[in-house]
Motif scaffolding. Structure first.
Motif, mmCIF file in Angstrom:
data_model
loop_
_atom_site.group_PDB
_atom_site.id
_atom_site.type_symbol
_atom_site.label_atom_id
_atom_site.label_comp_id
_atom_site.label_asym_id
_atom_site.label_seq_id
_atom_site.Cartn_x
_atom_site.Cartn_y
_atom_site.Cartn_z
ATOM 1 N N GLN A 86 6.299 10.844 3.760
ATOM 2 C CA GLN A 86 4.851 10.599 3.745
ATOM 3 C C GLN A 86 4.555 9.112 3.561
ATOM 4 O OE1 GLN A 86 2.730 12.755 4.721
ATOM 5 N NE2 GLN A 86 3.873 14.655 4.514
ATOM 6 N N TYR A 89 5.526 7.289 6.785
ATOM 7 C CA TYR A 89 4.555 7.617 7.827
ATOM 8 C C TYR A 89 3.294 6.767 7.651
ATOM 9 C CZ TYR A 89 1.219 10.531 10.444
ATOM 10 O OH TYR A 89 0.247 10.992 11.308
ATOM 11 N N LYS A 90 2.773 6.705 6.440
ATOM 12 C CA LYS A 90 1.564 5.912 6.176
ATOM 13 C C LYS A 90 1.824 4.417 6.392
ATOM 14 C CE LYS A 90 -0.457 9.193 2.974
ATOM 15 N NZ LYS A 90 -0.682 9.543 1.580
ATOM 16 N N GLN A 93 2.166 3.812 10.148
ATOM 17 C CA GLN A 93 0.853 3.935 10.801
ATOM 18 C C GLN A 93 0.054 2.649 10.599
ATOM 19 O OE1 GLN A 93 -0.974 7.584 9.211
ATOM 20 N NE2 GLN A 93 -1.210 8.216 11.340
#
Length: 127
Positions: A86, A89-90, A93
């Motif tokens: 997580q 991913y953040k 991004q």
């Protein structure tokens, strides 16, 4: 027997080096001119003396066809393990990385797939 080196075909070695080091956080280990291309490898900063990833030019027609077929069919060419999917991913991004979707359960793991900007889908997973 150990795996010490593996490769991923890339459409541009300079662009690949930038993505794999600046976005993914790998470290350049080897850069040796070989004709018009480079023998170019990166390693994980966590295990710099273990597996090297060769950023292999896709200049051969068979390599181009193979890479394009995998990309078109949505098949990752490489799978990378992370401790906190997580958070990665953040973070990624925020750097503009294109993902096919958020991390999702795949059996006992969480996984997602992203575009490495060099012609490939790459899977990222957390066990």
């Amino acid at each position: 027997m150990q795996i010490k080196m593996t490769s991923v075909f890339v459409d541009d070695q300079a662009k690949a080096l930038k993505f794999y080091t600046e976005v993914l956080g790998f470290i350049k280990k080897v850069e040796v001119p070989v004709g018009e291309f480079l023998w170019l490898t990166v390693v994980s900063p966590e295990t710099p003396d273990e597996v090297e990833l060769v950023l292999e030019p896709n200049n051969h027609p068979a390599a181009q066809a193979y890479q394009a077929a995998l990309k078109n069919d949505g098949i990752p060419c490489l799978s990378l393990a992370v401790k906190d999917i997580q958070a990665e991913y953040k973070r990624m991004q925020g750097l503009g990385v294109e993902f096919r979707g958020p991390p999702a359960e795949m059996g006992p793991t969480l996984a997602t797939t992203f575009d490495d900007t060099c012609g490939n889908w790459v899977q990222m997973y957390q066990s």
